[in-house]
Write a protein that holds these residues in place. Structure first.
Motif, short mmCIF file in Angstrom:
data_model
loop_
_atom_site.label_atom_id
_atom_site.label_comp_id
_atom_site.label_asym_id
_atom_site.label_seq_id
_atom_site.Cartn_x
_atom_site.Cartn_y
_atom_site.Cartn_z
N THR A 33 0.52 -1.09 -0.19
CA THR A 33 0.25 0.29 0.22
C THR A 33 0.66 0.97 0.19
O THR A 33 0.43 2.38 -0.56
N ARG A 34 1.75 1.34 0.60
CA ARG A 34 2.85 2.50 0.88
C ARG A 34 3.96 2.76 -0.27
O ARG A 34 4.08 3.92 -0.67
N VAL A 35 4.57 1.60 0.04
CA VAL A 35 5.82 1.20 -1.16
C VAL A 35 5.38 1.45 -2.29
O VAL A 35 6.10 1.89 -3.50
N GLN A 36 4.52 -0.12 -2.66
CA GLN A 36 4.16 -0.02 -4.23
C GLN A 36 2.90 0.87 -4.64
O GLN A 36 2.62 1.15 -5.56
N ASP A 37 2.04 1.63 -3.71
CA ASP A 37 0.81 2.27 -3.86
C ASP A 37 -0.07 1.57 -4.26
O ASP A 37 -1.04 2.26 -5.69
N ILE A 38 -0.21 0.36 -3.46
CA ILE A 38 -1.44 -0.33 -4.23
C ILE A 38 -2.46 0.02 -3.34
O ILE A 38 -2.79 0.00 -2.46
N PRO A 39 -3.83 0.31 -3.83
CA PRO A 39 -4.74 0.68 -3.18
C PRO A 39 -5.38 -0.41 -1.67
O PRO A 39 -5.23 -2.10 -3.20
N ALA A 40 -5.60 -0.15 -0.63
CA ALA A 40 -5.68 -0.77 -0.12
C ALA A 40 -6.96 -2.41 -0.04
O ALA A 40 -6.54 -3.31 0.18
N GLU A 41 -8.01 -1.80 -1.06
CA GLU A 41 -9.46 -2.44 -1.29
C GLU A 41 -8.48 -3.39 -2.64
O GLU A 41 -9.06 -4.40 -2.60
N SER A 42 -7.73 -2.94 -3.65
CA SER A 42 -7.41 -3.85 -4.24
C SER A 42 -6.40 -5.27 -4.04
O SER A 42 -6.41 -5.92 -3.88
N MET A 43 -5.51 -4.43 -3.22
CA MET A 43 -4.53 -5.59 -2.30
C MET A 43 -5.55 -6.67 -1.47
O MET A 43 -4.78 -7.87 -2.06
N GLY A 44 -6.27 -6.86 -1.27
CA GLY A 44 -7.40 -7.16 -0.12
C GLY A 44 -7.29 -8.48 -1.07
O GLY A 44 -7.76 -9.48 -0.90
N LEU A 45 -8.58 -8.01 -2.53
CA LEU A 45 -8.93 -9.06 -2.79
C LEU A 45 -7.76 -9.42 -3.65
O LEU A 45 -8.68 -10.76 -4.24
N ALA A 46 -6.65 -9.36 -4.42
CA ALA A 46 -5.84 -9.76 -5.29
C ALA A 46 -4.88 -10.79 -3.88
O ALA A 46 -5.27 -11.98 -4.62
N ILE A 47 -5.12 -10.31 -2.34
CA ILE A 47 -4.49 -11.47 -1.82
C ILE A 47 -5.49 -12.59 -1.49
O ILE A 47 -5.04 -14.17 -1.82
N GLY A 48 -6.72 -11.86 -1.57
CA GLY A 48 -8.23 -13.34 -1.33
C GLY A 48 -8.32 -14.44 -2.15
O GLY A 48 -8.60 -15.41 -2.24
N ILE A 49 -8.17 -13.68 -3.53
CA ILE A 49 -8.23 -14.27 -5.06
C ILE A 49 -6.76 -15.53 -4.56
O ILE A 49 -7.23 -16.28 -5.16
N GLY A 50 -5.95 -14.62 -4.77
CA GLY A 50 -4.54 -16.06 -4.53
C GLY A 50 -5.06 -17.25 -3.63
O GLY A 50 -4.01 -18.11 -3.31
#
Length: 410
Positions: A33-50
């Motif tokens: 979220t802070r270093v790669q600037d990926i929105p938290a919602e997008s990050m959570g969805l990507a990790i969840g699908i993973g």
């Protein structure tokens, strides 16, 4: 190789891997979220699908372990996990993170089952559960050390420090793979005795038993997601109580996992362990809910720590019961496939758990905690009947000769 040499290598691998996990899982959310600037919602969805990818991969990889040997497959899985961890450096948006997360979760989840299968086939019945428990103790101690290093990384905050920590995590997989490669090779199942790749999915007693007991794995989401939110939103306890709770939990698991696991040496005791786990986790949920009624921070903290005591008991007995039931009810010469299913059911709960726990705790507050407690109780209710059903199949492996011959599942 001597038994002592085998055990030392297995535990060393757990320790090295645990350090990397503690480092990575303490920084990944901030890194994305802070270093790669990926929105938290997008990050959570990507990790969840993973996490879903991990669920789907576990059984096929377990089947491969039966056909090509668990040591060889485990080494490949660990090496691939190291490569996937490096790939996180280049994940700068939702789609790239999704691809890497699917690859990482697939090898992470499947590796759990393959490792248990390897331990089972390298050691005799008197040592398997003990070594699995010792591995978890070593892993938790190393995890805490990795988390401590992660605090330094987070305190520094510079980009190159995060990258360096990811590379350190990747190197732990290389070291672990080398350690596993020094273990004796286990002969794969002969072709004429190999089971179909979907045999475990047709084993309804085992599938049912692993599915219902996997719900107890919600204890991890409860600690990682539910409790922090509850302390912040629903109680007067200070936020540092979260760190204290995690530290107490890690210390207790390191001290008592081996001792508790000795009580799950056969099927009847494993069934009882699942019931103890469910009762303790249900009590934990009720106690956490009570913390909302305490207006003084000290009292709220004490109530939460009391609930953590129940949570620790629940987690200790859950892990022990899963080992006892999954190892005891496997079918011979399909150990990797069966442990793959065990890992898959836990992976599914782990992937969906944070969303479920967060919705209940944040949305329904005390009622949400009570509903979680009811879910824990319901998950243990059918374990006895399902164990009796599974025990009718003479192909099952048992951890103790007395399990089937001299004891009945109550």
């Amino acid at each position: 190789m001597s038994k002592r040499g085998i055990v030392l290598r297995l535990l060393a691998g757990q320790g090295v891997n645990g350090f990397g996990d503690g480092l990575w899982f303490s920084i990944w959310a901030i890194f994305f979220t802070r270093v790669q600037d990926i929105p938290a919602e997008s990050m959570g969805l990507a990790i969840g699908i993973g996490g879903v990818a991990g669920f789907l991969a576990a059984v096929p990889v377990g089947t491969a372990a039966d056909r090509y040997g668990p040591r060889e497959v485990l080494v490949v899985v660990i090496a691939l996990r190291g490569l996937a961890s490096v790939a996180y450096i280049f994940a700068g948006d939702f789609w790239s993170l999704l691809i890497v997360s699917c690859c990482y979760s697939a090898v992470q989840s499947s590796g759990v089952g393959v490792r248990v299968s390897l331990v089972y086939q390298l050691l005799d019945k008197d040592d398997r559960l003990r070594v699995l428990a010792q591995g978890r103790v070593v892993q938790h101690i190393a995890y805490a050390a990795g988390a401590g290093v992660a605090m330094l990384v987070l305190a520094d905050g510079r980009h190159w420090v995060f990258i360096a920590s990811i590379l350190v995590n990747a190197s732990t997989f290389l070291v672990t793979a080398v350690l596993m490669l020094t273990l004796p090779s286990v002969a794969p199942t002969p072709v004429e005795r190999q089971h179909s790749g979907t045999a475990v999915l047709r084993d309804l007693p085992y599938l049912s038993l692993m599915s219902v007991t996997s719900l107890l794995a919600l204890c991890w989401a409860l600690l990682s997601s539910g409790l922090p939110l509850w302390i912040m939103e629903g109680t007067s306890a200070p936020l540092w109580t979260v760190g204290l709770a995690v530290a107490v939990s890690s210390l207790a698991i390191a001290l008592f996992q081996v001792r508790v696991t000795r009580q799950a040496v056969n099927i009847p005791r494993s069934v009882r362990a699942s019931r103890i786990s469910a009762l303790a986790l249900a009590a934990c949920c009720v106690i956490f809910a009570m913390a909302a009624w305490a207006h003084h921070p000290l009292l709220a903290t004490l109530i939460i720590l009391t609930g953590m005591g129940a949570h620790i008991i629940g987690e200790l007995y859950f892990v022990s019961s899963r080992w006892g039931l999954s190892l005891g009810f496997m079918v011979k010469e399909a150990e990797g496939q069966y442990q793959g299913l065990t890992a898959a059911t836990e992976s599914g709960t782990t992937a969906l758990g944070p969303a479920l726990v967060t919705a209940l705790v944040s949305g329904l507050r005390e009622t949400g905690w009570v509903l979680l407690g009811v879910l824990f109780l319901l998950s243990a209710a059918p374990v006895g009947p399902l164990a009796r059903w599974a025990g009718r199949d003479p192909r099952r492996v048992v951890l103790s000769e007395q399990t089937v011959k001299h004891e009945s599942v109550s």
